[in-house]
Design a protein around this motif. Structure first.
Motif, PDB file in Angstrom:
ATOM      1  N   GLY A   1       0.549  -1.213  -0.260  1.00  0.00           N
ATOM      2  CA  GLY A   1       0.024   0.124  -0.023  1.00  0.00           C
ATOM      3  C   GLY A   1       0.755   1.289   0.011  1.00  0.00           C
ATOM      4  O   GLY A   1      -0.232   2.284   0.442  1.00  0.00           O
ATOM      5  N   ASP A   2       1.416   1.228  -0.527  1.00  0.00           N
ATOM      6  CA  ASP A   2       2.546   2.701  -0.263  1.00  0.00           C
ATOM      7  C   ASP A   2       2.431   3.022  -1.669  1.00  0.00           C
ATOM      8  O   ASP A   2       3.754   4.354  -2.226  1.00  0.00           O
ATOM      9  N   GLY A   3       2.411   2.445  -2.501  1.00  0.00           N
ATOM     10  CA  GLY A   3       1.572   2.804  -4.402  1.00  0.00           C
ATOM     11  C   GLY A   3       2.773   3.049  -5.349  1.00  0.00           C
ATOM     12  O   GLY A   3       3.169   3.218  -6.035  1.00  0.00           O
ATOM     13  N   GLN A   4       3.592   1.463  -4.629  1.00  0.00           N
ATOM     14  CA  GLN A   4       4.800   1.644  -5.537  1.00  0.00           C
ATOM     15  C   GLN A   4       4.707   0.012  -5.609  1.00  0.00           C
ATOM     16  O   GLN A   4       4.185  -1.147  -4.897  1.00  0.00           O
ATOM     17  N   VAL A   5       5.549  -0.618  -6.922  1.00  0.00           N
ATOM     18  CA  VAL A   5       5.336  -2.280  -7.092  1.00  0.00           C
ATOM     19  C   VAL A   5       6.712  -2.105  -6.885  1.00  0.00           C
ATOM     20  O   VAL A   5       7.340  -1.776  -8.517  1.00  0.00           O
ATOM     21  N   ASP A   6       7.301  -3.153  -6.110  1.00  0.00           N
ATOM     22  CA  ASP A   6       8.297  -2.909  -5.848  1.00  0.00           C
ATOM     23  C   ASP A   6       8.938  -4.307  -5.686  1.00  0.00           C
ATOM     24  O   ASP A   6       7.812  -4.995  -4.711  1.00  0.00           O
ATOM     25  N   VAL A   7      10.111  -4.413  -5.340  1.00  0.00           N
ATOM     26  CA  VAL A   7      10.857  -5.480  -4.196  1.00  0.00           C
ATOM     27  C   VAL A   7       9.779  -5.227  -2.748  1.00  0.00           C
ATOM     28  O   VAL A   7      10.128  -7.000  -2.000  1.00  0.00           O
ATOM     29  N   ALA A   8       9.423  -4.907  -2.012  1.00  0.00           N
ATOM     30  CA  ALA A   8       9.168  -4.586  -0.516  1.00  0.00           C
ATOM     31  C   ALA A   8       7.065  -5.493  -1.026  1.00  0.00           C
ATOM     32  O   ALA A   8       6.853  -6.095   0.010  1.00  0.00           O
ATOM     33  N   ASP A   9       6.936  -5.284  -2.209  1.00  0.00           N
ATOM     34  CA  ASP A   9       5.188  -6.341  -2.154  1.00  0.00           C
ATOM     35  C   ASP A   9       5.776  -8.133  -2.245  1.00  0.00           C
ATOM     36  O   ASP A   9       5.320  -7.653  -2.238  1.00  0.00           O
ATOM     37  N   ILE A  10       6.259  -7.908  -3.057  1.00  0.00           N
ATOM     38  CA  ILE A  10       7.169  -9.167  -2.858  1.00  0.00           C
ATOM     39  C   ILE A  10       7.782 -10.241  -1.762  1.00  0.00           C
ATOM     40  O   ILE A  10       6.629 -11.323  -0.926  1.00  0.00           O
ATOM     41  N   ALA A  11       8.464  -9.162  -0.605  1.00  0.00           N
ATOM     42  CA  ALA A  11       8.202  -9.144   0.708  1.00  0.00           C
ATOM     43  C   ALA A  11       6.772  -9.237   1.496  1.00  0.00           C
ATOM     44  O   ALA A  11       7.210 -10.515   2.261  1.00  0.00           O
ATOM     45  N   SER A  12       5.931  -8.693   1.115  1.00  0.00           N
ATOM     46  CA  SER A  12       4.984  -8.969   1.670  1.00  0.00           C
ATOM     47  C   SER A  12       4.056 -10.401   1.765  1.00  0.00           C
ATOM     48  O   SER A  12       3.569 -10.651   1.970  1.00  0.00           O
ATOM     49  N   ILE A  13       4.149 -10.261   0.638  1.00  0.00           N
ATOM     50  CA  ILE A  13       3.885 -11.992  -0.750  1.00  0.00           C
ATOM     51  C   ILE A  13       4.528 -12.981   0.136  1.00  0.00           C
ATOM     52  O   ILE A  13       3.723 -13.421   0.423  1.00  0.00           O
ATOM     53  N   LEU A  14       6.070 -13.267   0.509  1.00  0.00           N
ATOM     54  CA  LEU A  14       6.071 -13.781   0.424  1.00  0.00           C
ATOM     55  C   LEU A  14       5.599 -13.651   2.152  1.00  0.00           C
ATOM     56  O   LEU A  14       5.508 -15.169   2.755  1.00  0.00           O
ATOM     57  N   SER A  15       5.380 -13.084   3.510  1.00  0.00           N
ATOM     58  CA  SER A  15       5.170 -12.799   4.506  1.00  0.00           C
ATOM     59  C   SER A  15       3.002 -13.529   4.763  1.00  0.00           C
ATOM     60  O   SER A  15       3.529 -14.575   5.585  1.00  0.00           O
ATOM     61  N   ILE A  16       2.709 -13.263   3.918  1.00  0.00           N
ATOM     62  CA  ILE A  16       1.342 -14.122   3.253  1.00  0.00           C
ATOM     63  C   ILE A  16       1.213 -15.384   3.637  1.00  0.00           C
ATOM     64  O   ILE A  16       0.771 -16.394   3.196  1.00  0.00           O
ATOM     65  N   MET A  17       2.619 -15.671   2.441  1.00  0.00           N
ATOM     66  CA  MET A  17       2.209 -17.290   1.946  1.00  0.00           C
ATOM     67  C   MET A  17       2.748 -18.056   3.329  1.00  0.00           C
ATOM     68  O   MET A  17       2.529 -18.482   3.735  1.00  0.00           O
ATOM     69  N   ALA A  18       3.675 -17.076   4.193  1.00  0.00           N
ATOM     70  CA  ALA A  18       4.363 -18.116   5.533  1.00  0.00           C
ATOM     71  C   ALA A  18       3.556 -17.732   6.596  1.00  0.00           C
ATOM     72  O   ALA A  18       3.749 -18.042   7.492  1.00  0.00           O
ATOM     73  N   GLY A  19       1.928 -17.326   6.209  1.00  0.00           N
ATOM     74  CA  GLY A  19       0.858 -16.865   7.903  1.00  0.00           C
ATOM     75  C   GLY A  19       1.384 -16.212   8.482  1.00  0.00           C
ATOM     76  O   GLY A  19       0.600 -16.003   9.195  1.00  0.00           O
ATOM     77  N   VAL A  20       2.224 -15.037   7.505  1.00  0.00           N
ATOM     78  CA  VAL A  20       2.824 -13.829   8.907  1.00  0.00           C
ATOM     79  C   VAL A  20       1.892 -12.344   8.936  1.00  0.00           C
ATOM     80  O   VAL A  20       2.067 -11.323   9.273  1.00  0.00           O
ATOM     81  N   GLY A  21       1.680 -12.743   7.197  1.00  0.00           N
ATOM     82  CA  GLY A  21       1.528 -11.376   6.585  1.00  0.00           C
ATOM     83  C   GLY A  21      -0.103 -11.047   6.422  1.00  0.00           C
ATOM     84  O   GLY A  21      -0.775  -9.798   5.180  1.00  0.00           O
ATOM     85  N   GLN A  22      -0.910 -11.454   6.837  1.00  0.00           N
ATOM     86  CA  GLN A  22      -2.530 -11.491   6.549  1.00  0.00           C
ATOM     87  C   GLN A  22      -2.840 -10.058   7.038  1.00  0.00           C
ATOM     88  O   GLN A  22      -2.451  -9.283   7.813  1.00  0.00           O
TER      89      GLN A  22
END
Length: 361
Positions: free
Chosen positions: A340-361
């Motif tokens: 939600g920072d208005g950019q599409v970058d590596v930080a979004d990949i990190a967020s997806i990995l967190s969601i996949m790991a069950g810690v970023g829902q």
């Protein structure tokens, strides 16, 4: 003594806005900041600077009074409690837009705030009433004969666009408005659940109205997903994901009328009744959605589901990488801004990995 000039100004273009950030001044008597903007297209000799915000208390600001695909230059000044104004910061520039995107979304979960980074927050005309009679989440907005919403003036100024919303219409009066974006009674575009006979979309730019009519009125007392897509030489009304009416004869574009009086539930015509009913998950896109994309828009947005397949997995990481590389074609980028920072970058990949790991829902 005036404050020091702010430093490290950064401008980032969003889908329908520009986000500014800078380092905080250290003066103890600092009152706030003033933000100035100019258009980059003008040469240095002809450039005019306009103050777009005063007394900003934070070290960031979102400029959502921007024209699509326009490049702007910014500078910031600091002011102390005695109203001494600093010299301007170094300038920074950014361009608005850059692809298909959802540019605004109002979920009405106890707030009128836009859920995108563009901060296209709505304003209420009348008292604010959220209702538990909702389609998604826990609440929707309740509108009636004395209560409507006004949206920011740049929210619909596009060559192509899509409006979609969940609508529960509770009154059979004619010429109510689900939305009406315009500048008065000679320039507008609106969607009415009933013109007395059928549901209608109309757009006007000083001359004759151009219209698209469904075969019936919108159903009463039930949730219906309604969408209007404008673009690619066609204007279409969808109801519950299915095409209800379309026309290739609509030639006026939203950007032709540059609407600034943008209402949910209210008409440009004073005599028309206001909408009575509930709205939920209202969205605006800067493009004409396809039929499949309209059906996807009926579903709540799942954080991290970039490719809209209902899952958050490595395919979504691949979609983010494609967007970053500029090889995503017409993929709508909004869902890829996972953090939600208005950019599409590596930080979004990190967020997806967190969601996949069950810690970023």
């Amino acid at each position: 003594v005036a404050p020091a000039a702010p430093t490290r100004l950064v401008a980032k273009g969003l889908s329908a806005a520009v986000r500014l950030s800078w380092d905080a001044n250290s003066e103890k008597d600092l009152r706030g900041y003033t933000v100035l903007r100019a258009e980059a297209a003008a040469g240095d000799a002809d450039r005019q600077w306009f103050t777009i915000a005063r007394d900003v208390k934070t070290c960031h600001y979102v400029d959502n009074a921007c024209a699509p695909a326009r490049t702007y230059i910014y500078k910031v000044k600091a002011m102390d409690q005695s109203q001494n104004l600093s010299e301007a910061s170094e300038t920074a520039q950014a361009t608005v837009g850059g692809g298909k995107a959802m540019t605004a979304q109002w979920l009405f979960e106890g707030t009128l705030e836009d859920q995108t980074a563009n901060q296209m927050d709505a304003a209420i005309l009348g008292d604010t009433v959220f209702t538990s009679v909702c389609k998604e989440g826990l609440q929707a907005i309740s509108l009636n004969a004395t209560r409507s919403l006004q949206l920011p003036y740049e929210v619909a100024d596009y060559d192509e666009m899509t409006f979609c919303a969940w609508v529960d219409w509770r009154s059979s009066g004619t010429w109510q408005r689900i939305f009406d974006f315009g500048n008065g009674t000679s320039q507008y575009m609106f969607l009415t659940p009933s013109n007395g006979s059928v549901m209608r979309f109309a757009i006007k730019d000083g001359g004759d109205e151009q219209t698209v009519d469904c075969t019936a009125k919108l159903s009463l007392n039930t949730w219906k997903h309604v969408a209007v897509t404008i673009g690619n030489g066609k204007t279409t009304i969808y109801i519950d994901g299915e095409e209800a009416a379309s026309s290739n004869a609509v030639t006026i574009r939203p950007s032709d009328i540059h609407p600034v009086l943008n209402y949910l539930g209210r008409s440009q015509f004073v005599a028309d009744p206001w909408f009575v009913g509930y709205l939920d998950d209202v969205r605006i896109y800067n493009c004409a959605l396809t039929a499949d994309e309209v059906r996807q828009a009926m579903e709540p947005m799942k954080k991290g589901d970039v490719n809209s397949d209902g899952q958050v997995d490595v395919a979504d990481i691949a979609a983010v990488l494609n967007l970053m590389a500029g090889t995503a074609g017409d993929t709508i980028a909004t869902a890829a801004d996972v953090n939600g920072d208005g950019q599409v970058d590596v930080a979004d990949i990190a967020s997806i990995l967190s969601i996949m790991a069950g810690v970023g829902q």
